[in-house]
Design an enzyme around this catalytic site. Structure first.
Site, PDB file in Angstrom:
ATOM      1  CE1 TYR A 143      -0.445   4.834   5.618  1.00  0.00           C
ATOM      2  CE2 TYR A 143       1.503   5.734   4.708  1.00  0.00           C
ATOM      3  CZ  TYR A 143       0.419   4.912   4.490  1.00  0.00           C
ATOM      4  OH  TYR A 143       0.322   4.527   3.576  1.00  0.00           O
ATOM      5  CE1 TYR A 152       4.216   6.522   1.475  1.00  0.00           C
ATOM      6  CE2 TYR A 152       1.961   7.046   1.854  1.00  0.00           C
ATOM      7  CZ  TYR A 152       2.981   6.368   1.609  1.00  0.00           C
ATOM      8  OH  TYR A 152       2.591   4.910   1.599  1.00  0.00           O
ATOM      9  NE  ARG A 171       3.706   4.171  -3.279  1.00  0.00           N
ATOM     10  CZ  ARG A 171       2.832   3.364  -3.081  1.00  0.00           C
ATOM     11  NH1 ARG A 171       2.419   2.761  -1.930  1.00  0.00           N
ATOM     12  NH2 ARG A 171       2.043   2.862  -4.144  1.00  0.00           N
ATOM     13  CG  HIS A 207      -1.480   4.523  -1.358  1.00  0.00           C
ATOM     14  ND1 HIS A 207      -0.393   5.530  -1.566  1.00  0.00           N
ATOM     15  CD2 HIS A 207      -1.004   3.976  -0.216  1.00  0.00           C
ATOM     16  CE1 HIS A 207       0.416   5.394  -0.334  1.00  0.00           C
ATOM     17  NE2 HIS A 207       0.079   4.168   0.120  1.00  0.00           N
ATOM     18  CG  HIS A 241      -1.875   0.335   2.614  1.00  0.00           C
ATOM     19  ND1 HIS A 241      -0.809  -0.170   1.772  1.00  0.00           N
ATOM     20  CD2 HIS A 241      -1.491   1.695   2.813  1.00  0.00           C
ATOM     21  CE1 HIS A 241       0.098   0.629   1.541  1.00  0.00           C
ATOM     22  NE2 HIS A 241      -0.069   1.904   2.284  1.00  0.00           N
TER      23      HIS A 241
END
Ligand SMILES: [Fe+2]
Length: 248
Positions: A114, A153, A163, A166, A168
């Site tokens: 991110y 990640y 994770r 994905h 959000h």
């Protein structure tokens, strides 16, 4: 707000099955133990300013707001990664489209990182990828955006948890105080079933609703794959929302 039953268009009531939701305290997802309520919940109704305050309109969106491949590009080149179109329909409990609704989305880059000052993963930043955007649903409740496929990640849960890829999502209602948040996964990803966060959802069909389907008919030839992710706001067929477990 628990206990509220919402009538459908035909007068049929769609009450939720509470067993469908994750428990607030799920030890496999360690940090839930620290934030799970220890006392009974209080219902707080929305205030007038929350219900009558301004919301977004179509005129507020920039032309690249729904293009994560380009919307943060520094030098006009595209973000690195597998190119995707993600689209879907926002629906109410009776499968009626919900138009003019702000849908926001954010995600890691192709390496799973991110763009955030607290991000600790060592995967490289992509200088041309910001990782968020927004759309307003059209008259038929549809949204769509271009992006790249996010990477999986790791996160410090029990030492080596990962994770799945994905995205959000946030969906606003008629006021800023009405906001639903969820996550979208990708069809066929084996990491989904190993994720402790996904694992807090006890009902497999609820997980299945969070998995976007590969849509070969809407691929852009020689350019991008397409995934479809519909979002149902409430009722028995509701999408699982992280912040509105009672579904109202
Ligand atoms: Fe994430």
């Amino acid at each position: 707000m628990s206990g509220i039953i919402l009538p459908g268009a035909d007068g049929v009531l769609f009450q939720r099955d509470r067993d469908w939701h994750p428990k607030a305290d799920t030890p496999g997802y360690k940090s839930t133990t620290f934030r799970a309520p220890k006392h009974s919940l209080l219902a707080l109704g929305p205030t007038k300013s929350e219900l009558t305050g301004p919301t977004f309109g179509h005129e507020k969106l920039g032309t690249l707001d729904n293009d994560l491949i380009r919307n943060f590009s520094q030098d006009g080149t595209d973000a690195i990664g597998q190119r995707l179109v993600v689209y879907g329909q926002v629906l109410d409990e009776n499968a009626r489209p919900v138009p003019n609704t702000l849908v926001e989305y954010w995600q890691a880059n192709a390496g799973g990182r991110y763009r955030h000052k607290k991000e600790g993963y060592l995967a490289a930043l992509d200088p041309n990828f910001g990782g968020f955007g927004r759309s307003i649903t059209d008259e038929n409740g549809f949204y769509h955006f271009r992006t790249i496929k996010p990477g999986a990640y790791p996160w410090p849960n029990t030492g080596n948890d990962w994770r799945p890829a994905h995205i959000h999502f946030s969906v606003f209602g008629h006021a800023f105080a009405q906001r639903l948040i969820t996550q979208m996964y990708f069809e066929g990803d084996p990491m989904i079933w190993q994720c402790p966060i996904v694992g807090t959802i006890p009902d497999k069909s609820a997980i299945d609703q969070l998995i976007a389907r590969l849509d070969r008919h809407n691929t852009t030839p020689m350019d991008a794959l397409a995934y479809r992710f519909d979002i149902v706001l409430r009722g028995r067929r509701s999408t699982m929302f992280e912040n509105k477990l009672e579904g109202n």
